[in-house]
Design a protein around this motif. Structure first.
Motif, PDB file in Angstrom:
ATOM      1  N   PRO A 183     -52.796  46.028   2.373  1.00  0.00           N
ATOM      2  CA  PRO A 183     -51.623  46.434   3.148  1.00  0.00           C
ATOM      3  C   PRO A 183     -50.454  46.835   2.247  1.00  0.00           C
ATOM      4  N   ILE A 184     -49.714  47.819   2.724  1.00  0.00           N
ATOM      5  CA  ILE A 184     -48.517  48.254   2.006  1.00  0.00           C
ATOM      6  C   ILE A 184     -47.428  47.202   2.141  1.00  0.00           C
ATOM      7  N   GLU A 185     -47.325  46.619   3.344  1.00  0.00           N
ATOM      8  CA  GLU A 185     -46.354  45.541   3.588  1.00  0.00           C
ATOM      9  C   GLU A 185     -46.913  44.253   2.986  1.00  0.00           C
ATOM     10  N   LYS A 242     -46.222  41.147   3.408  1.00  0.00           N
ATOM     11  CA  LYS A 242     -46.364  40.029   4.341  1.00  0.00           C
ATOM     12  C   LYS A 242     -47.507  40.240   5.328  1.00  0.00           C
ATOM     13  N   GLN A 243     -48.004  41.452   5.404  1.00  0.00           N
ATOM     14  CA  GLN A 243     -49.091  41.773   6.345  1.00  0.00           C
ATOM     15  C   GLN A 243     -50.401  41.219   5.803  1.00  0.00           C
ATOM     16  N   ASP A 288     -54.965  47.602   5.839  1.00  0.00           N
ATOM     17  CA  ASP A 288     -54.680  48.887   6.459  1.00  0.00           C
ATOM     18  C   ASP A 288     -56.018  49.577   6.735  1.00  0.00           C
ATOM     19  N   THR A 309     -48.744  49.813   8.089  1.00  0.00           N
ATOM     20  CA  THR A 309     -47.511  50.552   7.914  1.00  0.00           C
ATOM     21  C   THR A 309     -47.801  51.821   7.130  1.00  0.00           C
TER      22      THR A 309
END
Length: 180
Positions: free
Chosen positions: A78-80, A82-83, A87, A171
């Motif tokens: 994931p780019i985020e 905290k996710q 993705d 994201t």
């Protein structure tokens, strides 16, 4: 169609160990084939299903099949930060509502099953993953089902921009950011 008239209903996803439609060659003139449903992935030596199979350096002189698809997924970190969920990216084939993926099938303790062949990632998939499945254009299908055609003549990357990608989950990256 040895198992009766096909009913290939649209599905959101096909998951490992699900039954799914494949086409495999049969005895007879070139291009003779049958549409059947088989399990995706056979049990591996440690019990986990074999759902992808490396193609490099292999002949595949029998048991070739075409796996029907309208797209395939790749997953990235994931780019985020905290996710927790990866993705998810959907690849389709330009100018085709559906296509086929190169595969092989075999007998297994779970019955006949198939797996997708993989190779190093080509130009469209490389920004997302280091390996990819092998989508085939319609003019490659008969060659793949014909075991007299060497695998190396059929199993290759498609030209760049043949596999458009859409982000399904996560994201979106900032404009101009390359996702690895």
């Amino acid at each position: 169609m040895p198992e009766g008239a096909p009913n290939v209903a649209a599905r959101e996803d096909i998951r490992i160990t699900d039954m799914a439609p494949i086409v495999r060659g049969t005895q007879g003139p070139r291009g003779s084939a049958e549409l059947i449903n088989r399990r995706w992935g056979w049990p591996g030596p440690k019990g986990k299903p074999v759902y992808n199979f490396r193609s490099e350096g292999r002949d595949f002189s029998s048991h070739r099949c075409l796996i029907l698809a309208d797209g395939f997924y790749e997953f990235t970190d994931p780019i985020e930060p905290k996710q927790k969920r990866l993705d998810k990216w959907l690849f389709t084939m330009a100018d085709h509502r559906w296509f086929c993926i190169a595969g092989i099938w075999r007998e297994s303790p779970a019955g006949e099953a198939f797996t997708m062949l993989t190779m190093d990632a080509g130009p469209d998939v490389a920004p997302y993953h280091h390996r990819q499945i092998i989508p085939l254009t319609r003019d490659q299908w008969a060659d793949w089902l014909d075991p007299t055609v060497p695998a190396r003549q059929v199993l290759r990357w498609l030209p760049q921009h043949s596999l458009p990608v859409t982000q399904v989950y996560g994201t979106p990256p900032a404009q101009g950011t390359l996702v690895l």
